[in-house]
Design a protein around this motif. Structure first.
Motif, PDB file in Angstrom:
ATOM      1  N   VAL A   1       2.003   7.600   2.661  1.00  0.00           N
ATOM      2  CA  VAL A   1       2.989   6.517   2.596  1.00  0.00           C
ATOM      3  C   VAL A   1       3.875   6.703   1.371  1.00  0.00           C
ATOM      4  CG1 VAL A   1       3.309   4.025   2.357  1.00  0.00           C
ATOM      5  CG2 VAL A   1       1.491   4.926   3.835  1.00  0.00           C
ATOM      6  N   ARG A   2       5.179   6.662   1.573  1.00  0.00           N
ATOM      7  CA  ARG A   2       6.125   6.888   0.483  1.00  0.00           C
ATOM      8  C   ARG A   2       6.789   5.575   0.059  1.00  0.00           C
ATOM      9  NH1 ARG A   2       7.360  12.480   1.212  1.00  0.00           N
ATOM     10  NH2 ARG A   2       5.325  13.386   1.691  1.00  0.00           N
ATOM     11  N   THR A   3       7.329   5.599  -1.159  1.00  0.00           N
ATOM     12  CA  THR A   3       8.125   4.476  -1.663  1.00  0.00           C
ATOM     13  C   THR A   3       9.537   4.988  -1.915  1.00  0.00           C
ATOM     14  OG1 THR A   3       6.171   3.531  -2.703  1.00  0.00           O
ATOM     15  CG2 THR A   3       8.303   2.722  -3.462  1.00  0.00           C
ATOM     16  N   PHE A   4      10.499   4.258  -1.402  1.00  0.00           N
ATOM     17  CA  PHE A   4      11.872   4.756  -1.403  1.00  0.00           C
ATOM     18  C   PHE A   4      12.747   4.001  -2.395  1.00  0.00           C
ATOM     19  CE2 PHE A   4      10.100   6.206   2.503  1.00  0.00           C
ATOM     20  CZ  PHE A   4      10.752   7.381   2.798  1.00  0.00           C
ATOM     21  N   SER A   5      13.792   4.688  -2.859  1.00  0.00           N
ATOM     22  CA  SER A   5      14.809   4.048  -3.691  1.00  0.00           C
ATOM     23  C   SER A   5      16.188   4.460  -3.178  1.00  0.00           C
ATOM     24  CB  SER A   5      14.637   4.448  -5.158  1.00  0.00           C
ATOM     25  OG  SER A   5      14.689   5.862  -5.278  1.00  0.00           O
TER      26      SER A   5
END
Lengths: 98, 240
Positions: B179-183
């Motif tokens: 699971v990734r966290t995006f900006s």
């Protein structure tokens, strides 16, 4: 997708008297007839032009769809007058609704 | 955006001119069943209770951005007295958008969690137990960033909205099990916590360790709050 009420605002001028009598006990879930079938003409045999030939403003809002490397764009403002496009994109039978 | 295929048959649709819950109903030419375009469900006729499959699309995007990403795209064109036409330059409903009007039925909209005419991104996710989870993402959240990282049930979501172009896209924000966290990045690009850069129009990674991979896109709509809440009263609303 757009709320269909938008088009009804325009049509209200034509059908202003149609809803007066049942408004009082309107439950919100009744089906009411405002227009005949196909008074707003859905597109069943869509025609297309290439991106290079399309006369569209660069900032014009479109719906974009792509399946199996085939892509179609539909101008939102053009769809105001049709609401539904029965289309085939990349072998997929789709209904583009607005 | 729906599939026209249902139980091995292909249908075509027209506009019925009938109104239900302040929205026009579609009908299919083959059985004349009436369908809600908001839920994709037949509410009357031989196919009552059937549901069309929701498909993914970019619900709104600037033409120049779509063309840049899909130069081979075809463009809908309709015949008119003056020749073929791809565009009407003016939104016939600009007045409606600018007003507080919520339809023609005169019904009261009582879900005051948000102002009636505030725009939201509507997302629906099937849950394991057969139910569906609904969440509204107010566009006001996208004033400072184009990205929301969220979880809806067990599904990690990337909600993208670029206020300049009004482009909206929703993806699962996992690559495999990761699971990734995006900006936000410039324009329609985002970057995740591994440094991989993604194009939200195509869903494809353009640089970084996952270059060439794609995020799974989910159906999404831009819709007024009053309509979303009318059809899906159980909806939750995203808040930070």
């Amino acid at each position: 997708m757009k709320n269909y009420t938008i088009i009804l605002i325009l049509l209200l001028a034509i059908t202003a008297c149609a809803s007066a009598e049942d408004r009082e006990d309107y439950s919100g879930d009744a089906i009411r007839t405002l227009l005949p079938f196909d008074a707003i003409p859905a597109i069943t045999e869509p025609q297309f032009v290439s991106a290079g030939a399309a006369k569209l403003d660069p900032d014009a809002p479109v719906i974009g769809v792509t399946f199996n490397d085939e892509s179609h764009a539909y101008s939102l403002y053009l769809l105001n007058g049709h609401e539904i496009v029965n289309d085939v994109v990349g072998g997929m039978n789709i209904a583009t609704t607005w | 955006m729906y599939s026209r295929d249902l139980d091995g048959k292909t249908y075509t649709f027209g506009v019925s001119g009938k109104l239900w819950r302040d929205a026009l109903l579609m009908y299919d030419h083959q059985t004349r069943s009436l369908w809600s375009h908001i839920t994709g469900e037949a509410i009357q006729g031989p196919l009552k209770g059937k549901r069309l499959k929701l498909l993914v699309s970019m619900p709104q995007i600037a033409w120049k951005t779509w063309q840049l990403n899909y130069p081979g795209t075809r463009v809908l064109s309709v015949p008119t007295r003056g020749g073929m036409r791809e565009e009407i330059s003016r939104d016939s409903y600009a007045g409606y958008h600018a007003s507080q009007d919520t339809g023609v039925s005169g019904m009261e909209y009582t879900d005051n969690r948000l102002p009636n005419k505030s725009l939201v991104i509507g997302v629906q996710i099937p849950a394991r137990n057969g139910t569906t989870q609904f969440r509204a993402y107010p566009l006001t959240h996208f004033a400072e960033t184009a990205v929301i990282n969220d979880m809806l049930g067990e599904v990690p979501l990337l909600i993208f909205h670029d206020k300049a172009s009004f482009a909206t896209a929703v993806f699962k924000r996992n690559v495999g099990q990761d699971v990734r966290t995006f900006s936000s990045q410039a324009s329609h690009f985002v970057e995740d916590n591994t440094g991989t850069r993604w194009n939200t129009v195509t869903g494809e990674a353009t640089s970084g360790k996952d270059k060439g991979k794609r995020l799974e896109r989910l159906p999404a709509v831009n819709i007024y709050w009053f309509a979303w809440a009318r059809y899906y009263p159980e909806t939750t609303i995203y808040s930070q």
